[in-house]
Write a protein that holds these residues in place. Structure first.
Motif, PDB file in Angstrom:
ATOM      1  N   SER A 105      -4.145  -7.654  -0.445  1.00 45.95           N
ATOM      2  CA  SER A 105      -4.371  -6.213  -0.589  1.00 45.95           C
ATOM      3  C   SER A 105      -4.105  -5.761  -2.021  1.00 45.95           C
ATOM      4  O   SER A 105      -4.869  -4.957  -2.582  1.00 45.95           O
ATOM      5  CB  SER A 105      -3.466  -5.441   0.374  1.00 45.95           C
ATOM      6  N   ILE A 113      -6.760  -1.306   4.088  1.00 46.09           N
ATOM      7  CA  ILE A 113      -7.070  -2.693   3.722  1.00 46.09           C
ATOM      8  C   ILE A 113      -6.234  -3.672   4.539  1.00 46.09           C
ATOM      9  O   ILE A 113      -6.755  -4.639   5.107  1.00 46.09           O
ATOM     10  CB  ILE A 113      -6.855  -2.932   2.216  1.00 46.09           C
ATOM     11  N   ILE A 114      -4.924  -3.439   4.611  1.00 47.31           N
ATOM     12  CA  ILE A 114      -4.042  -4.397   5.285  1.00 47.31           C
ATOM     13  C   ILE A 114      -4.370  -4.539   6.775  1.00 47.31           C
ATOM     14  O   ILE A 114      -4.491  -5.666   7.278  1.00 47.31           O
ATOM     15  CB  ILE A 114      -2.565  -4.024   5.065  1.00 47.31           C
ATOM     16  N   GLY A 158       0.845  -1.190   0.000  1.00 46.69           N
ATOM     17  CA  GLY A 158       0.000   0.000   0.000  1.00 46.69           C
ATOM     18  C   GLY A 158       0.874   1.230   0.000  1.00 46.69           C
ATOM     19  O   GLY A 158       2.102   1.143   0.013  1.00 46.69           O
ATOM     20  N   GLY A 184      -4.733   0.959   0.533  1.00 42.05           N
ATOM     21  CA  GLY A 184      -3.980  -0.150   1.114  1.00 42.05           C
ATOM     22  C   GLY A 184      -3.699   0.019   2.591  1.00 42.05           C
ATOM     23  O   GLY A 184      -3.655  -0.955   3.345  1.00 42.05           O
TER      24      GLY A 184
END
Length: 262
Positions: A186, A167-168, A21, A164
């Motif tokens: 991701s 998301i992670i 990300g 990202g």
């Protein structure tokens, strides 16, 4: 400035490949301040650049079995719906001039860049903290991941950032996915999110394919470098330093755009 922009495009890919990300956080500022695109076009181009770069980066993770397709669907599907709705309906609904009062003028471009800068500061905070907790997963966590996926979709649709940094942590904390698999997953989510976002708004303005392909090619080279470095370097250790860089850049954007308000 374009030469510096192309050099910075390498960092977009490297960050995506190394930490899964952050690349999209760099893409819009590069397009606006180094290539001279307005904010709306920059968000559209960013979606293409980040989408292609992330897809290429996800291939090596997929080959190693470091992509959880089930969790990618759980998080990615609501995100894609949000992106489509945002690009098709919300973004066109925002007027070119939001506020005009006694010399104070807030345009659509400045508004998007200020949202983006706020997103950068939030991203930097999460990167600097660099903490993960191995909770769940349970039904409540899965529902939270779906909700967070929807939020990521709206932000991706508005400002062209893959999300990202959100998301992670969701994959690791809520869905209990190991970090390496979370990075690969991701990248898959970011690639589909970004490309769907680009396709949903493509054609609204003439696309400069020559420069777009050039930047994307360099970013793809960067993500291959980042993916290779991830075998030797722990991306988690680099996140705080990258977070401080993003924080400074976010504050710079706020200061620069604030001067245009009056």
């Amino acid at each position: 400035m374009e030469i510096i922009g192309y050099a910075a495009s390498v960092l977009i890919g490297v960050s995506l490949g190394l930490i899964g990300g952050g690349g999209s956080i760099l893409t819009v500022p590069v397009l606006v301040y180094l290539f001279g695109f307005d904010a709306l076009i920059a968000t559209e181009y960013s979606l293409f650049i980040v989408g292609i770069s992330s897809f290429v980066g996800s291939v090596s993770y997929f080959k190693k079995g470091l992509v959880n397709l089930k969790m990618a669907f759980i998080f990615g599907f609501p995100s894609i719906i949000s992106i489509f709705l945002t690009r098709m309906y919300l973004l066109p609904f925002i007027p070119d001039v939001l506020i005009s009062f006694k010399g104070f003028i807030l345009t659509k471009n400045i508004f998007l860049l200020l949202i983006f800068a706020g997103l950068m500061i939030l991203a930097s905070y999460k990167m600097i903290r660099n903490t993960v907790k191995m909770d769940g997963p349970d039904e409540e966590n899965t529902l939270l991941a779906v909700g967070q996926g929807s939020i990521v979709g709206v932000l991706t649709g508005l400002v062209g950032a893959g999300g990202g940094f959100m998301i992670i942590p969701a994959l690791v904390n809520l869905l209990k996915i190991p970090m390496k698999t979370a990075i690969g997953t991701s990248l898959v989510i970011i690639s589909f999110n970004s490309l769907i976002g680009f396709l949903s708004s493509a054609g609204t303005a003439k696309t400069d394919w020559k420069i777009l392909i050039s930047i994307t090619t360099i970013a793809v080279a960067g993500i291959m470098i980042g993916t290779h470095l991830s075998k030797k370097i722990d991306g988690k250790k680099l996140k705080p330093a990258f977070g401080w860089f993003i924080l400074i850049l976010g504050i710079y954007i706020i200061g620069k755009e604030a001067r245009h308000l009056f």
